[in-house]
Design a protein around this motif. Structure first.
Motif, PDB file in Angstrom:
ATOM      1  N   GLU A 173       9.278  -1.367   4.407  1.00  9.40           N
ATOM      2  CA  GLU A 173       8.757  -0.472   3.163  1.00  9.40           C
ATOM      3  C   GLU A 173       9.440   0.418   2.742  1.00  9.40           C
ATOM      4  N   GLY A 174       9.777   0.482   1.407  1.00  3.57           N
ATOM      5  CA  GLY A 174      10.412   1.566   0.745  1.00  3.57           C
ATOM      6  C   GLY A 174      12.024   1.308   0.838  1.00  3.57           C
ATOM      7  N   SER A 183       7.150   2.428  10.241  1.00  4.28           N
ATOM      8  CA  SER A 183       7.318   1.829   9.064  1.00  4.28           C
ATOM      9  C   SER A 183       6.661   0.241   8.996  1.00  4.28           C
ATOM     10  N   VAL A 255      10.589   7.815   4.757  1.00  5.29           N
ATOM     11  CA  VAL A 255      10.028   6.465   4.712  1.00  5.29           C
ATOM     12  C   VAL A 255       8.873   7.020   3.653  1.00  5.29           C
ATOM     13  N   MET A 256       8.481   5.742   2.585  1.00  8.77           N
ATOM     14  CA  MET A 256       7.466   6.066   1.622  1.00  8.77           C
ATOM     15  C   MET A 256       6.848   4.822   1.847  1.00  8.77           C
ATOM     16  N   SER A 257       5.409   5.254   2.189  1.00  4.49           N
ATOM     17  CA  SER A 257       4.396   4.242   2.569  1.00  4.49           C
ATOM     18  C   SER A 257       3.311   4.170   1.396  1.00  4.49           C
ATOM     19  N   ILE A 269       0.090   7.461  -1.780  1.00  4.63           N
ATOM     20  CA  ILE A 269       1.451   7.509  -1.468  1.00  4.63           C
ATOM     21  C   ILE A 269       1.740   8.622  -0.108  1.00  4.63           C
ATOM     22  N   ILE A 271       4.741  10.240   1.916  1.00 11.21           N
ATOM     23  CA  ILE A 271       6.394  10.276   2.140  1.00 11.21           C
ATOM     24  C   ILE A 271       6.577  11.253   3.415  1.00 11.21           C
ATOM     25  N   THR A 322       8.950   5.064  -7.345  1.00 12.54           N
ATOM     26  CA  THR A 322      10.205   5.367  -6.793  1.00 12.54           C
ATOM     27  C   THR A 322      10.287   6.785  -6.285  1.00 12.54           C
ATOM     28  N   ALA A 332      13.660   5.880  -2.052  1.00 12.57           N
ATOM     29  CA  ALA A 332      12.957   4.813  -1.354  1.00 12.57           C
ATOM     30  C   ALA A 332      12.192   4.154  -2.830  1.00 12.57           C
ATOM     31  N   GLU A 333      11.666   2.911  -2.714  1.00 12.62           N
ATOM     32  CA  GLU A 333      11.013   2.513  -3.713  1.00 12.62           C
ATOM     33  C   GLU A 333      10.276   1.285  -3.452  1.00 12.62           C
ATOM     34  N   ARG A 334       8.989   1.180  -3.947  1.00  7.62           N
ATOM     35  CA  ARG A 334       7.865   0.318  -3.475  1.00  7.62           C
ATOM     36  C   ARG A 334       7.134  -0.176  -4.849  1.00  7.62           C
TER      37      ARG A 334
END
Length: 810
Positions: A173-174, A183, A255-257, A269, A271, A322, A332-334
């Motif tokens: 993820e991310g 993660s 890590v962006m969840s 979000i 981070i 982002t 990171a992007e989701r």
């Protein structure tokens, strides 16, 4: 211009040892300013087009017709496109060969047509591909793709599925695994046929099992993993003995969840940064199809930050979130899917649920918006026999295509599943899809690029003719020569193009239909006649889509469909009265050449009355060419206005009870309505022939003749001469009408069995100001369940779908 929303939220605290920050979404600072500005420029200067094709059914037999409706949208709100007027449609076999291609005229975002399949077409999987020239700037993967099965019992081939290694990919993820941070890891398993496969397995640290995973039926799933420093992990697939190495974790990073619960009105979000990270802050940008919903700068000094964004900030569809560093580099992007439940609602109602064979059925259709207000919408309807064609509730629809499939990389299996409210786990499965499929539209790197390349492919307002201009004597290319084009149907139109250094020319934005002969006149820069050759080859974009080479064994329903298809063709041939041919003896026609008179505007002589128009202000200011004649020529009576005018020239006879005279434009016959497109100020003069003067035209001039002649500068481009070449070109496809029998009016056809698979196809349903429309048709001889599917889009770009069913009994 669409501006990003700038909203403010409250700061808050999360009980416990972790501070919970609700970030203030204030006016963006660099690099967000540059990115948002680039998105705004993208939306205004490069609006994105999408094509969706609705077909009457999923399976076809060789010899049948594929009926289709094309929907072309533009911009982030999916409004019917007014950019491109030309849609390309291709039928491609499993070898990647384009076996049919058509050009569709779409002046308002809609087009309908048909693909007539040859009876000798081999059985197999085929691809329906559609696009505009403007869409080619985004790449072939952004085109519309739909795989179809075409059956032919005479050339049946089946594929023996082989058990090979799966293609298994893992998606942290991310974007990346980071040491010491928990993660989510999504995965997708694809078989040799390109479709998702169910898998179970374990995650190993050496020989130690640290996690287990299991996919859904489409081969996708997710599990949690806490990477440790210096460790490398692998996945082991049960029952296959296959092992796959997971992506290596980073020593330092973030890590962006994201939590996107259907029960919450916010997106949460989280981070988290490693202890050795030097990042003190990150920039956040959230956008959907280029519409920026939120942007902010988040404080990472405590190595963790939480942000809430209300879902109301986004339109329905895929939102891209982002995290960036201070230079604008994505960290990171989701992707998340936002469903505002604001799509168009279509309802179909009938006065009963059980009908008889060949009975008339009326379907009343109503379209409404989220608030229940009537909606002006353009829709298409397919009604088919459920005993021959399967109802696939999870197939692609205009809603799933515009909001989901067209926004993601790769093939999306069963996209309709995620929009079917009866599927209780659809939100959960949709979020897993968001984790496994990549973004492919406008990227952050593109936004930050100050020298974005200009589009290679232009917006087409019509068709193009390309070719080469050469010298008549030595066949050498002519530079800076002119090629003049003339077409009289459906409108009188002329254009001129200049050849380049190697004699090539292009004439753009032409409107003509079917197989048409056009006049092209070539001249050198000195005015000498030249040879015009056109390029009639078809240039298809490269194909990256995987098409399975052969069909798998047909199901019982598909076998029934093939049997009925063969029976239908036999019935049609037995009752086809138009199939007989009559051979005529050779006929020799003799005529006398009429030499072009000198010192006259017409090759047919001076006529009865000649009138100069150019230079006379009172004439040049008239609204319609016929206004120049009305009341000015003795014996010519014109009533009505414009294309509805009626013309009577006294002293002449009539042909086939018609009193309409022959209309000429620069000595070429045209339809009366085509005069509507001829500007009066471009007319040099006109001539009227009546009485004995019409003899030169033979029977064509029996009702009199009116000829209009354009000014010299335009006449050079469109006036016919002995040097003009009539060349055949392929224009826009002319849509045929779907044949639907009307049994009460066709008693003679009662003996003919009706085994139609598609009972009715209506591609152009337009709701009125009350959001309503009605259609009617007649049943076949089927005694089964009949299904109807409606798809469409509102004027404001909201897609909608609806299904209904009824029963035919004796």
């Amino acid at each position: 211009m669409i501006k990003p929303k700038k909203t403010k939220y409250r700061l808050g605290t999360l009980f416990g040892f972790i501070a919970f920050f609700l970030i203030s979404f204030s006016p963006a600072t660099d690099p967000l300013e540059r990115i948002i500005s680039a998105f705004e420029k993208y939306l205004t200067e490069s609006p994105h087009e999408k094509v969706y094709i609705h077909v009457d059914k999923e399976d076809y037999a060789a010899g049948e017709t594929i009926w289709f409706k094309a929907y072309l949208t533009a911009g982030p709100y999916h409004e019917p496109s007014l950019l491109s007027n030309t849609i390309y449609l291709e039928l491609i076999n499993s070898s990647g060969e384009v076996i049919q291609h058509h050009q569709l005229f779409s002046p308002d975002g809609f087009a309908a047509g048909q693909l007539e399949l040859d009876e000798s077409l081999p059985a197999g999987n085929y691809l329906l591909r559609s696009y505009t020239n403007w869409m080619r700037n985004s790449g072939e993967e952004y085109f519309f793709h739909k795989q179809l099965k075409i059956w032919n019992e005479k050339t049946q081939s089946q594929e023996q599925l082989t058990q090979g290694n799966l293609d298994i990919q893992f998606f942290p993820e991310g974007g990346s695994l980071v040491e010491g941070i928990m993660s989510k890891v999504a995965f997708k398993a694809i078989g040799t046929d390109g479709l998702g496969k169910f898998v179970k397995g374990r995650i190993l640290d050496g020989e130690k099992v640290i996690a287990e995973f299991e996919s859904n039926q489409l081969g996708m799933g997710v599990f949690a993993l806490l990477p440790e420093k210096g460790k490398q992990y692998k996945a082991q697939i049960e029952s296959r003995g296959q092992e796959v190495i997971l992506p290596s974790p980073l020593e330092s990073g973030i890590v962006m969840s994201i939590t996107n619960s259907p029960k919450s009105s916010d997106i949460l979000i989280k981070i988290q940064a490693t202890e050795n990270s030097t990042l003190q802050s990150v920039f956040l940008l959230a956008q959907t199809r280029g519409i920026v919903g939120a942007s902010s700068k988040a404080d990472l000094s405590k190595k963790i930050v939480f942000v809430r964004i209300p879902k109301t900030e986004f339109p329905s569809g895929i939102a891209q979130i982002t995290a960036l560093d201070e230079t604008g580099n994505p960290l990171a992007e989701r992707l998340v899917f936002i469903d505002q439940q604001d799509q168009m609602t279509i309802t179909a109602s009938m006065n009963k649920s059980v009908y008889k064979s060949r009975e008339r059925v009326q379907v009343d259709i109503e379209a409404k918006d989220k608030e229940g207000n009537p909606v002006a919408a353009n829709m298409s309807l397919s009604v088919f026999d459920g005993s021959q064609v399967a109802l696939n509730e999870n197939k692609e629809t205009i809603q799933s295509n515009l909001l989901l499939s067209s926004e993601l990389k790769g093939h999306i299996e069963s996209p309709g599943y995620y929009f079917n409210s009866t599927n209780q786990d659809r939100e959960k499965e949709l979020d897993i899809l968001m984790l496994t499929q990549g973004w492919r539209k406008f990227t952050i790197k593109q936004a930050l690029s100050e020298n974005a390349p200009d589009p290679i492919y232009r917006v087409e307002r019509g068709l193009s003719i390309r070719g080469v201009l050469t010298d008549i004597k030595n066949n050498q290319p002519i530079e800076e020569g002119t090629v003049s084009y003339l077409s009289l149907f459906p409108i009188a139109e002329s254009k001129t193009a200049t050849s380049n250094s190697i004699g090539e020319f292009e004439i753009h934005d032409l409107i003509f239909f079917d197989s048409t002969k056009v006049m092209l006149q070539g001249k050198s820069i000195k005015g000498k006649a030249a040879t015009v050759s056109i390029d009639s080859s078809y240039h298809s974009p490269s194909l990256a889509y995987h098409i399975r080479s052969t069909l798998i064994r047909p199901s019982d329903l598909e076998q029934s469909f093939m049997t009925n298809a063969a029976e239908r063709q036999a019935i049609e041939k037995a009752f086809d009265l138009d199939n007989s041919e009559l051979s005529l003896e050779e006929v020799e026609v003799k005529g006398k050449r009429i030499d072009k008179p000198s010192k006259t505007s017409s090759s047919y002589g001076a006529g009865t009355v000649q009138m100069q128009v150019a230079g006379k202000i009172d004439l040049e200011n008239q609204q319609h060419p016929l206004d120049l004649v009305k009341g000015r020529v003795s014996g010519v009576q014109i009533t009505g206005t414009g294309p509805s005018s009626k013309i009577l020239i006294q002293g002449v006879g009539s042909i086939n009870s018609s009193m309409e005279p022959l209309i000429l434009l620069n000595d070429f016959p045209i339809k009366l309505e085509s005069l509507q497109s001829l500007p009066v100020h471009e007319i040099q003069s006109y001539t009227v022939w009546k009485g004995p003067d019409t003899a030169i035209f033979g029977a064509r001039g029996a009702n009199g003749v009116i000829g209009f002649y354009t000014k010299k500068e335009i006449g050079d481009a469109i006036a016919a001469s002995e040097k003009d070449e009539r060349l055949q070109v392929i224009g826009y496809q002319i849509a045929k009408e779907f044949y639907s029998p009307k049994y009460p009016l066709q008693e003679l056809n009662q003996a003919k069995l009706d085994r139609r698979a598609t009972l009715f196809w209506a591609p152009n349903i337009q709701t009125d100001s009350h959001g309503k429309a009605s259609v009617s048709f007649y049943n076949s001889d089927a005694e089964n369940v009949i299904y109807g599917e409606i798809e469409g889009i509102s004027k404001g770009g909201k897609p909608g779908t609806s299904r209904f069913s009824y029963i035919i009994e004796k």
